[in-house]
Design an enzyme around this catalytic site. Structure first.
Site, short mmCIF file in Angstrom:
data_model
loop_
_atom_site.label_atom_id
_atom_site.label_comp_id
_atom_site.label_asym_id
_atom_site.label_seq_id
_atom_site.Cartn_x
_atom_site.Cartn_y
_atom_site.Cartn_z
N ALA A 221 33.10 -3.71 -15.69
CA ALA A 221 34.10 -4.76 -15.40
C ALA A 221 34.79 -4.45 -14.07
O ALA A 221 34.44 -3.48 -13.40
CB ALA A 221 35.12 -4.82 -16.53
N ASN A 222 35.73 -5.26 -13.68
CA ASN A 222 36.55 -4.95 -12.51
C ASN A 222 38.00 -5.35 -12.80
O ASN A 222 38.31 -5.84 -13.88
CB ASN A 222 35.99 -5.62 -11.25
CG ASN A 222 36.00 -7.13 -11.36
OD1 ASN A 222 37.04 -7.75 -11.49
ND2 ASN A 222 34.80 -7.72 -11.36
N ARG A 223 38.87 -5.16 -11.82
CA ARG A 223 40.31 -5.29 -12.08
C ARG A 223 40.86 -6.70 -11.91
O ARG A 223 42.07 -6.90 -11.94
CB ARG A 223 41.07 -4.35 -11.14
CG ARG A 223 40.78 -2.90 -11.35
CD ARG A 223 41.60 -2.04 -10.39
NE ARG A 223 41.08 -0.68 -10.32
CZ ARG A 223 41.31 0.26 -11.21
NH1 ARG A 223 42.06 0.00 -12.26
NH2 ARG A 223 40.80 1.46 -11.07
#
Ligand code: PMT
Length: 413
Positions: A221-223
């Site tokens: 995932a990412n932020r």
């Protein structure tokens, strides 16, 4: 209460509520407490809020809190009003907008027939300003033919009605009649006072970070929080656009926006491609994973089996695909999340992906980019000088992006 976000300094992107005199009328319903949040949001957006409470409203909340959070003390009196000797006309005449939240069945009936018996009803009758009425009452009352009839008449006269929502009501009942959220009410004010320069225009926006499965429970995932994409969708909708938001996050849908939930890059690609071909404007604000595991395990990988070797493959570049099939007249907008050489890297993406506009953010700078409530961006168009937008609330940045899109569309005509 959190401190207000920095307001845009660039005068072309200030909120349409900035400097506006907004009368906030509060009538006697259990939802009166929510008017305090409406007032706070209006003040944060730069409005001057003039609060009026009816006698019944004061049975539900006191005047002190609203007086403290509005721009001036609450007015309650038609007679012996300390603010002016003629409050019945002065308050309404000086308003740019009047919002009544919550509005009871009694207020709605009185307003319909012009029964000006107190300060709020006098103000409503004496104004030329636009009026937003936000009803809140029990379902039986909201569905009563007299209320329906009164609402229809007000609507025909050009009064803006922010319909109540369904949900929990006073006394534990559940049904239609709950006051719309403060966010929805403030969005309605922005729509009424802002430009309708995207009226009927179809806009597709992506938001959030994609999640690529490793196994049944783990993801890459990412932020990205989706806040910037949601702000763009909300701003476009408030200016009259028909907005679809393809999203990986579950933030509250902005008023009037259709949300399509996706999770992976492949799902986002399919959702964007099927909608983009018929859209006038497409904005890719999402942070799409560049790589995904070749094979996601069906079950949960076991720790006892040792460290897994995860082989990655590139995901499709959704935006580049949209650029290569862009219909004539469509405005295609990308974002660039950079940590160095902001302008050079973003310009390369602008050209390679055949975009009309790229919004570059230096995500290594404080309070900029991923997950913050604020952003600072550089807007780049082919052949034009970069335009810098200093640190501001994401909604203000969204306003700058939408203003540029409107400019591009005007040039395309
Ligand atoms: O969501 P928030 O927490 O509010 O944060 C906002 C944000 C930082 C996510 C946003 O401002 C932002 O920068 N979005 C783009 C992030 C990104 O993926 O940038 P990029 O430079 O890697 O990609 C360039 C463009 O190509 C982007 O429009 C991206 O959506 C698109 N892209 C990228 C990879 C891919 N496989 N497909 C794509 O379409």
């Amino acid at each position: 209460m959190p401190p207000p976000l920095p307001r845009a300094t660039n005068e072309t992107i200030v909120s349409p509520l900035e400097g506006k005199r907004i009368v906030l009328g509060v009538t006697g319903g259990i939802a009166a407490y929510k008017a305090i949040e409406v007032s706070r949001r209006l003040v944060d957006a730069g409005a001057h809020v003039v609060p009026i409470m009816t006698e019944a409203a004061q049975h539900f909340v006191g005047t002190t809190t609203l007086s403290a959070l509005a721009s001036e003390p609450v007015q309650t009196e038609l007679w012996h009003n300390p603010t002016t000797p003629i409050p019945h006309t002065k308050v309404g005449q000086g308003a740019d907008l009047i919002i009544v939240a919550p509005a009871t069945a009694k207020l709605i009936a009185a307003y319909r027939i012009g029964y000006s018996h107190d300060l709020l009803t006098n103000t409503l009758i004496a104004t030329r300003a636009p009026v937003i009425v936000c009803p809140a009452m029990h379902t039986e009352m909201w569905e009563h033919p007299s209320v329906e009839d009164n609402i229809d008449t007000l609507r025909e006269r050009g009064v803006h009605i922010v319909e109540p929502e369904s949900g929990r009501l006073a006394g534990g009942d559940v049904g239609a009649g709950r006051l719309a959220s403060p966010e929805t009410i403030v969005a309605a004010a922005e729509t009424v006072l802002g430009p309708a320069d995207l009226d009927g225009v179809s806009v597709v926006v992506s938001a959030g970070g994609t999640r690529e499965p490793i196994d049944a429970v783990r993801v890459i995932a990412n932020r990205s929080s989706g806040k910037q994409g949601y702000a763009i969708a909300a701003e476009a909708a408030s200016r009259g656009a028909e907005v679809t938001l393809v999203s990986t996050v579950s933030l509250a849908a902005p008023p009037g926006v259709e949300v399509v939930a996706v999770e992976t890059a492949a799902e986002m690609q399919s959702a964007m491609e099927s909608r983009a071909s018929g859209a006038d404007v497409v904005v890719m604000a999402a942070a799409v994973a560049d790589f995904r595991p070749v094979d996601a395990a069906g079950g949960k990988l076991k720790k006892r089996d040792g460290v897994p070797q995860i082989v990655l493959e590139p995901t499709p570049d959704i935006l580049a695909g949209l650029g290569s099939t862009k219909p004539s007249g469509q405005v295609l907008v990308g974002f660039a999340a950079e940590t160095d050489d902001l302008v050079a890297n973003a310009e390369a993406k602008l050209t390679k992906k055949r975009l009309d506009l790229i919004v570059a953010n230096d995500v290594s700078a404080p309070a900029v980019g991923f997950a913050h409530d604020t952003n600072a961006v550089t807007l780049l168009r082919p052949g034009a000088k970069p335009v810098e937008i200093d640190l501001a609330a994401k909604r203000d940045v969204a306003r700058a992006v939408i203003n540029t899109i409107v400019e591009i569309r005007t040039g395309n005509d």
